[in-house]
Design a protein around this motif. Structure first.
Motif, PDB file in Angstrom:
ATOM      1  N   VAL A 236       0.864  -1.179   0.000  1.00  0.00           N
ATOM      2  CA  VAL A 236       0.000   0.000   0.000  1.00  0.00           C
ATOM      3  C   VAL A 236       0.898   1.225   0.000  1.00  0.00           C
ATOM      4  CG1 VAL A 236      -1.874   1.222   1.149  1.00  0.00           C
ATOM      5  CG2 VAL A 236      -1.734  -1.267   1.332  1.00  0.00           C
ATOM      6  N   LEU A 237       0.941   1.926  -1.106  1.00  0.00           N
ATOM      7  CA  LEU A 237       1.804   3.092  -1.261  1.00  0.00           C
ATOM      8  C   LEU A 237       0.956   4.322  -1.565  1.00  0.00           C
ATOM      9  CD1 LEU A 237       4.712   1.582  -3.397  1.00  0.00           C
ATOM     10  CD2 LEU A 237       4.641   1.959  -0.923  1.00  0.00           C
ATOM     11  N   SER A 264       3.466  -4.179   3.176  1.00  0.00           N
ATOM     12  CA  SER A 264       4.324  -2.995   3.124  1.00  0.00           C
ATOM     13  C   SER A 264       3.448  -1.759   3.042  1.00  0.00           C
ATOM     14  CB  SER A 264       5.254  -3.045   1.906  1.00  0.00           C
ATOM     15  OG  SER A 264       6.080  -4.185   1.951  1.00  0.00           O
ATOM     16  N   LEU A 265       3.688  -0.812   3.962  1.00  0.00           N
ATOM     17  CA  LEU A 265       2.953   0.446   3.966  1.00  0.00           C
ATOM     18  C   LEU A 265       3.954   1.579   3.792  1.00  0.00           C
ATOM     19  CD1 LEU A 265       0.658  -0.133   7.085  1.00  0.00           C
ATOM     20  CD2 LEU A 265       0.153  -0.698   4.707  1.00  0.00           C
ATOM     21  N   THR A 290       6.087  -4.115   7.102  1.00  0.00           N
ATOM     22  CA  THR A 290       7.176  -3.190   6.848  1.00  0.00           C
ATOM     23  C   THR A 290       6.640  -1.796   6.559  1.00  0.00           C
ATOM     24  OG1 THR A 290       8.511  -4.969   5.875  1.00  0.00           O
ATOM     25  CG2 THR A 290       9.183  -2.703   5.401  1.00  0.00           C
ATOM     26  N   LEU A 291       7.209  -0.803   7.250  1.00  0.00           N
ATOM     27  CA  LEU A 291       6.921   0.589   6.923  1.00  0.00           C
ATOM     28  C   LEU A 291       8.010   1.044   5.962  1.00  0.00           C
ATOM     29  CD1 LEU A 291       5.951   1.989  10.443  1.00  0.00           C
ATOM     30  CD2 LEU A 291       4.483   0.950   8.697  1.00  0.00           C
ATOM     31  N   GLY A 296       5.463  11.242   5.459  1.00  0.00           N
ATOM     32  CA  GLY A 296       4.103  11.373   4.966  1.00  0.00           C
ATOM     33  C   GLY A 296       3.172  10.257   5.418  1.00  0.00           C
ATOM     34  N   LEU A 297       3.647   9.335   6.267  1.00  0.00           N
ATOM     35  CA  LEU A 297       2.812   8.259   6.768  1.00  0.00           C
ATOM     36  C   LEU A 297       2.190   8.667   8.087  1.00  0.00           C
ATOM     37  CD1 LEU A 297       1.884   5.290   6.459  1.00  0.00           C
ATOM     38  CD2 LEU A 297       3.988   4.602   7.619  1.00  0.00           C
TER      39      LEU A 297
END
Length: 302
Positions: A236-237, A264-265, A290-291, A296-297
């Motif tokens: 998720v990007l 993955s975020l 995984t971050l 910007g998260l």
């Protein structure tokens, strides 16, 4: 290959099986598959069967497919236009993968007794959706709007709003049974619901990439209010996960639930107001979370 462009498919019903508006099969057995598909969809009314027939020109096929509409009750009656097909069936007799494309087309109020309220794909069909809208489609067993078994999906600038799977069904909007490779870009999944897992999206043994997508106000009765993954890879990007929920005493993953897989975020991803009994925003078990980048998260209220 099949192309549906600039069309409305509304109120169609598959009363015995899957694919309320369109059923696509990429099987190599033409005779058996065509017979089975026709039998399954016949209860929906008039059926158009499209295959690799050189005698039917692309222009003629497009004119036939321009508006496929029924009244949603499964009797094939379309009111003033009772001769309109209420389901489109496509079979590819020889190719290992069947190509399906749909652009600027709306699928609404279609229903299926089993899977895929609007679209159902079997045997590794490959699909491209551009600017397609899916609203208020329903499927009893799962995949309120879109079902696939294998194959790929590339979707851009699409909308999945208010679709639903039945009480025990998974995937309020989208459902991958196994072996899928999906990429969704700038797509809005909002207000989809299911009684089981994956309020907007459910995937098993799949690879799913969500790029600049919004999952908002989706709900699941068990796991993954936004999406639920098992034995899968989810990326998720960017985009947003907003107000999704997983209900029930043992419900987990308000926005994302992942089991035995990789999540993955990253990017400019906004995560707000999601809730569940366990893991208000994200619940990952027996896998990796995984971050990718914390720039910007944002996590708020989940």
């Amino acid at each position: 290959a099949a192309l549906i462009e600039g069309s409305l498919l509304a109120g169609n019903a598959a009363t015995k099986a899957s694919g309320g508006a369109v059923f696509v099969s990429a099987t190599g057995d033409e005779e058996d598959e065509a017979s089975a598909v026709t039998d399954d969809a016949a209860a929906a009314g008039a059926v158009e069967q499209s295959s690799a027939d050189a005698s039917s020109s692309p222009g003629r096929r497009r004119r036939q497919q321009r508006r496929l509409q029924g009244d949603g009750d499964g009797d094939g009656d379309s009111g003033d236009d009772a001769d309109r097909p209420s389901a489109l069936i496509a079979a590819a007799p020889t190719a290992p993968a069947f190509a399906f494309a749909s652009a600027d087309t709306t699928y609404e109020r279609n229903t299926a007794e089993v899977l895929g309220g609007a679209l159902a794909f079997s045997q590794a069909a490959d699909a491209v959706l551009l600017g397609a809208g899916f609203a208020d489609n329903r499927a009893a067993a799962g995949a309120g709007a879109f079902y696939a078994q294998g194959g790929s999906l590339s979707a851009a600038a699409c909308a999945f709003h208010g679709n639903a799977a039945g009480a025990g069904g998974d995937g309020g909007a989208l459902y991958c049974a196994s072996g899928c490779d999906w990429r969704l870009r700038s797509t809005d999944l909002r207000g989809n619901r299911c009684g089981g897992n994956g309020g907007a999206l459910f995937a098993w043994d799949a690879r799913v990439a969500l790029e600049r997508c919004t999952l908002a106000d989706n709900a699941a009765g068990r796991l993954g209010g936004g999406c639920s993954m098992a034995n899968s890879t989810l990326s998720v990007l960017g985009g947003a996960l907003l107000g999704n929920s997983a209900d029930g005493a043992d419900a987990a993953g308000g926005a994302v639930y992942a089991q035995s897989g990789t999540v993955s975020l990253g990017g400019r991803l906004d995560v707000q107001g999601n809730w569940a009994s366990w893991g208000g925003a994200v619940y990952a078990t027996n896998g990796t979370l995984t971050l990718v980048s914390t720039t910007g998260l944002t996590f708020t209220g989940g």
